[in-house]
Design an enzyme around this catalytic site. Structure first.
Site, short mmCIF file in Angstrom:
data_model
loop_
_atom_site.label_atom_id
_atom_site.label_comp_id
_atom_site.label_asym_id
_atom_site.label_seq_id
_atom_site.Cartn_x
_atom_site.Cartn_y
_atom_site.Cartn_z
N SER A 293 0.86 -1.19 0.00
CA SER A 293 0.00 0.00 0.00
C SER A 293 0.89 1.23 0.00
O SER A 293 2.08 1.13 0.27
CB SER A 293 -0.86 0.03 1.26
OG SER A 293 -0.06 0.37 2.39
N ASP A 294 0.32 2.39 -0.27
CA ASP A 294 1.08 3.60 0.00
C ASP A 294 0.95 3.87 1.50
O ASP A 294 0.15 3.25 2.21
CB ASP A 294 0.58 4.78 -0.85
CG ASP A 294 1.70 5.82 -1.01
OD1 ASP A 294 2.61 5.85 -0.17
OD2 ASP A 294 1.66 6.61 -1.98
#
Ligand code: NOJ
Length: 747
Positions: A293-294
Site C-alpha cells: 500500500s502507499d
C-alpha cells in the site's frame, strides 16, 4: 513495445515448495507479520510523528546527520518475535545487517526482512529528477542511472526502492509530475521498463540489484484539479489507453512489486480496488510479485468513506489483492481477529504471504541475507564513476527552449559574465524532490560550474538578486549593477525542491516570489539575458519566453548541476533534450497535452471553435520540443508499405540531415493518428523515436519500426482493437512539426 513477460520467472517449483513448507509452520501472527512494513519510530524528537520528521528532512530543516542522531526504536523485539516482514527507512550496511541478523538468528523461523526506501533519482549520487531524465529520451542512460542508484542503495543495505513512479500526468499543477516521465504513454512505458531493468538488473539475487516498485497504481497523476491525493474520475478506456500501459510495461519488464495509489478511481480507492489489483494486475498483466500500500493508505480508506473502520478497510484491501501494509498498525492490529474467525479466508492470507516470501526467495535472501558490508558501502557510494554518470545524465536532461541569434554557446573567454538569481549558487535546491539520502555538500552549484569552465581572464560577477520566494527586492540593485557591467547575464531562477513532489500542488505556475521582476530589471540593462530554469514542473513563463535571449530548461539536475549546465552554456555539450511535458501559457489552459482527442470544432479563426477568448489555445512550448546548437532538416518520409494488416510491421524511414556547423544529437519522433474510428481518437500519439548523433552536413536515414497491433484502442466493450481504415503518420523534431504520410490498415 511488444515485450516478453518476465513475470513468469517468479514462479519456480523449488521455491514454491519451500514456501508451502514455511507457510505450514507459520502461526497466524507470523503470517500477518510478513504483510507488515514499518519504519523505525522516533522517540522524543520534538514531539513530532515520524512522517513529520521525514518531511523536515525532505525540507532540509533537519540534516541527515541530525536525523540519524535521533533516538529511535528499531522494533527489535518484534523482529525477534518474527512479526515484521519489512522495514522502511533503515539506511546503512551496519544497521541493516544488525537488524537482519536478529530476524535470521533470533526469530523462530528465521525469515529475512526486506528493507525498502524511496530511492527515486539516485541514492547519495543524486541524479536529475525523473522528469528531467525523461527529457533525454536516452533510454540506456536512464537505465544506467537506475542501475547506479541500485548499486549505491544495495551497498547501504537497501533491498527495495519505491520507484519507478510511472504515473502519466497531464497536469503541471500536480507536484508529483516531477517524479515521472511526463505526459506521454508510449515514452512513459519505454522508460518504465528501462528503470525497472536498471534497478533489478538481470537477476534479483545479484547483490547489486534492488527490487523495483511500479507506483502509484493507478491513475494517481490524474487527480482532479492537480491536487495531490484527490479523486480520479475517468473512463475505463482512458485508464487502459493512457494511464495503465506504463504499469503493464513495468510488470512485463519484471517489476517485483507494485504500490497502490492514494486516490480513488471512479469511487473505489486503489488500495481496496479488486478490479485494479487482481483483475488487471494479476489477470491481464500476469503479475506474480506483491503489492504494497502507499503510506497509511489502508487506514485512509476509512477517511475516504469507503470503509466504516480500519477492520473493514484491512479486509477489503487484502481481499482486493493488496499484500503488504505500509503503516505502523493497520494490518497487524486489524487483521488477526478477522483471520482467526474466518472472516478472511485462510487461503487469501496465505496467498499474500506466499507472494512476499516468493520475492524474498527470488532475491536469495534466505541463502544470503547480508548482502553488503561497511567496506562495500564506503567503496561504492559517491565513487568517481557514479559522479561522472550523474554529470552525463544531467547534461543530457537539459532542454534548450530558446536561443535568439545563437547567443549560446558562450565563449569561455568573455570578459565579464554576471551570474545572478537565487538558484545560481544554491546547492540544496539542485537535489530536487525525494532526494532523502542526497546531501547539499555533494552538489556543485551552477556558479561553481561556470567558474571552473571560463578562462582565467574572465571575471564572474555574482549577485543573488532576491530569494526564491517572498517579496523583498532590496537586492535587485546589486544584481542590476553586476548585469550592467557584464557582457552577458546568466540568471538562474525557478522553484525550490519542495515546491514539487508529494503534497506540493501549485495553483500558480509562474516563477515564485520576485524572480520575474528581477528578470525584468535585468532585461532593462539591455544586456543579453540567458535564463536558466531550475524547476520540478512546467512553469508559465510567457514574459521570459518573449524577452530572454536564451532559455535553458535545467530542471533539478542533482549533484552535478553546475558542471552539466556549464557544459551546455559553453558548448562542451550540445543540448539534445526535448520536453516530455507541454508548457502552458497560463494555468487556465491546464490540462493541456499534445495527444488530446479530436474535437468536432478544432480551434480556428471563427468564434465558435474550441479555444479561449482571452488567450492562446496553443501551448507555450509543445511536447517533444527542444533546440540544439545546430539545425536538422527532415526529408523523404518513406513507409515500407501503405497497406498493412493489424498483425504486420510498418517501417518508417526519414532522412535527417545536420544542416548546421556543429555535431549534434536529434530525437527523431514518429507520431500516428487514426483518422476515423468508432471512438474519437487523439489528434496524434507518439509511437516511436530514435536519438541519433550527426556530424555537420551528415545525413542519416532513420528507420523506426512500428507494430501495427500497437496502434489500436479500447472499444466500448473494453476490447482492444485495431480498426481498419486510414492512419496518418508524422516524422519530425517535435509534436507540432514534421513530415506527413499515410497508410491503410486492412482486414
Ligand atoms: C508516500 C508516497 O506517495 C510514496 O510515493 C512513497 O513511496 C511512500 N510515501 C513511502 O515514503
Amino acid at each position: 513495445m511488444i515485450m516478453t513477460n518476465k513475470q513468469e520467472k517468479f514462479i519456480r517449483e523449488d521455491y514454491e515448495k519451500k514456501i508451502d513448507e514455511l507457510i505450514a509452520k507459520m502461526t497466524l501472527k507470523e503470517k500477518i507479520g510478513q504483510l507488515v512494513q514499518i519504519s523505525p519510530s522516533l522517540f522524543g524528537a520534538f514531539g513530532l510523528t515520524v512522517d513529520e520528521l521525514i518531511q523536515k528532512l525532505v525540507n532540509g530543516e533537519l540534516s541527515p546527520e541530525e536525523f540519524e542522531k535521533l533516538d529511535r526504536d528499531y522494533h527489535e523485539d518484534e523482529i525477534r518475535e518474527g512479526i515484521i516482514g519489512s522495514m522502511g527507512g533503515v539506511i546503512g550496511a551496519e544497521k541493516s545487517n544488525e537488524l537482519q541478523r536478529i530476524a535470521i538468528e533470533e526469530s523462530r523461523l528465521g525469515i529475512p526482512m526486506l528493507f525498502g526506501l524511496d530511492v527515486i533519482h539516485g541514492f547519495r549520487t543524486v541524479f536529475p529528477i525523473p522528469l528531467a531524465e525523461a527529457c533525454s529520451f536516452d533510454i540506456d542512460m536512464i537505465k544506467k542511472s537506475a542501475r547506479i542508484a541500485a548499486k549505491e542503495a544495495s551497498a547501504a543495505g537497501i533491498h527495495w526502492t519505491f520507484a519507478p513512479m510511472v504515473d502519466i500526468s497531464r497536469d503541471p499543477r500536480w507536484g508529483r509530475i516531477a517524479e515521472g516521465a511526463g505526459e506521454d504513454t508510449y515514452l512513459g512505458s519505454v522508460i518504465a521498463a528501462a528503470r525497472v531493468e536498471g534497478f533489478q538488473g538481470d537477476d534479483l539475487s545479484d547483490t547489486e540489484s534492488i527490487l523495483a516498485c511500479a507506483k502509484h497504481f493507478a491513475a494517481y497523476g490524474a487527480a482532479v484539479a492537480g491536487r495531490d491525493y484527490n479523486t480520479v474520475d475517468m473512463s475505463l478506456q482512458t485508464l487502459h489507453e493512457v494511464y495503465l500501459p506504463p504499469f503493464e510495461a513495468a510488470a512485463k519488464a519484471g517489476a517485483a512489486t507494485f504500490m497502490s495509489s492514494f486516490n480513488d478511481i471512479n469511487g473505489v480507492p486503489s488500495t481496496a480496488n479488486k478490479y485494479l489489483l487482481t483483475d488487471v494486475l494479476r489477470g491481464k498483466f500476469g503479475f506474480n510479485g506483491f503489492v504494497v500500500s502507499d503510506a497509511n493508505s489502508v487506514a485512509e480508506c476509512v477517511v475516504h468513506g469507503h470503509s466504516a473502520d480500519r477492520k473493514e478497510a484491512s479486509r477489503k484491501a487484502l481481499l482486493a489483492g493488496l499484500d503488504m501494509d505500509m503503516s505502523h498498525g493497520t494490518f497487524r492490529e486489524d487483521l488477526p481477529d478477522q483471520a482467526a474467525d474466518g472472516t478472511i479466508p485462510e487461503e487469501v492470507l496465505n496467498e499474500a504471504v506466499r507472494r512476499i516470501l516468493r520475492i524474498k526467495f527470488m532475491m536469495g535472501l534466505f541463502d544470503n541475507p547480508y548482502r553488503t558490508s561497511k567496506e562495500k558501502e564506503e567503496k561504492t557510494i559517491l565513487c568517481a564513476e557514479h559522479i561522472e554518470a550523474a554529470r552525463e545524465m544531467a547534461k543530457r536532461s537539459i532542454v534548450l527552449l530558446k536561443n535568439e541569434n545563437n547567443i549560446l554557446p558562450l565563449k569561455k573567454n568573455l570578459k565579464k559574465i554576471a551570474v545572478v538569481g537565487p538558484l545560481a549558487d544554491n546547492a540544496e535546491e539542485m537535489l530536487g524532490t525525494w532526494a532523502v539520502t542526497g546531501r547539499a555538500e555533494d552538489v556543485v552549484t551552477i556558479l561553481s560550474g561556470i567558474k571552473s569552465k571560463v578562462s582565467s581572464e574572465t571575471e564572474i560577477l555574482y549577485a543573488k538578486g532576491c530569494e526564491i520566494t517572498g517579496d523583498k527586492d532590496a537586492d535587485f540593485k546589486e544584481a542590476v549593477e553586476a548585469a550592467s557591467k557584464a557582457d552577458v547575464v546568466i540568471a538562474v531562477v525557478g522553484e525550490k525542491s519542495d515546491m514539487s513532489g508529494e503534497a506540493s500542488s501549485r495553483m500558480y505556475l509562474d516563477l515564485p516570489g520576485k524572480q520575474e521582476e528581477l528578470l525584468k530589471a535585468l532585461h532593462e540593462t539591455n544586456k543579453p539575458l540567458i535564463v536558466v530554469l531550475i524547476n520540478g514542473r512546467p512553469l508559465t513563463i510567457p514574459w521570459v519566453s518573449e524577452n530572454a535571449a536564451s532559455i535553458v530548461e535545467a530542471w533539478q539536475l542533482g549533484i552535478q548541476s553546475g558542471p552539466a549546465v556549464a557544459d551546455v552554456l559553453f558548448g562542451d555539450y550540445n543540448p539534445s533534450g526535448k520536453l516530455v511535458v507541454t508548457f502552458p501559457y497560463s494555468v487556465g489552459q491546464v490540462p493541456i497535452y499534445y495527444n488530446h482527442p479530436m474535437t468536432g470544432r478544432p480551434a480556428g479563426k471563427i468564434k465558435f471553435t474550441s479555444k479561449y477568448i482571452d488567450g492562446p489555445v496553443e501551448p507555450l512550448y509543445p511536447f517533444g520540443f527542444g533546440l540544439s546548437y545546430t539545425t536538422f532538416s527532415y526529408n523523404n518520409l518513406v513507409l515500407s508499405s501503405t497497406e498493412v494488416k493489424a498483425n504486420e510491421k510498418l517501417i518508417i524511414s526519414v532522412d535527417v540531415t545536420n544542416t548546421g556547423n556543429v555535431a549534434g544529437e536529434e530525437i527523431v519522433q514518429v507520431y500516428v493518428s487514426d483518422v476515423t474510428a468508432s471512438r474519437v481518437r487523439p489528434v496524434k500519439e507518439l509511437k516511436g523515436f530514435k536519438k541519433i548523433l550527426l556530424q555537420p552536413g551528415q545525413c542519416e536515414t532513420v528507420s523506426i519500426e512500428l507494430n501495427v497491433s500497437e496502434l489500436g484502442f479500447y472499444n466500448e466493450n473494453l476490447e482492444y482493437i485495431v480498426e481498419p481504415g486510414l492512419f496518418k503518420i508524422y516524422a519530425g523534431p517535435n509534436s507540432k512539426e514534421g513530415l506527413e504520410g499515410e497508410f491503410n490498415v486492412y482486414e
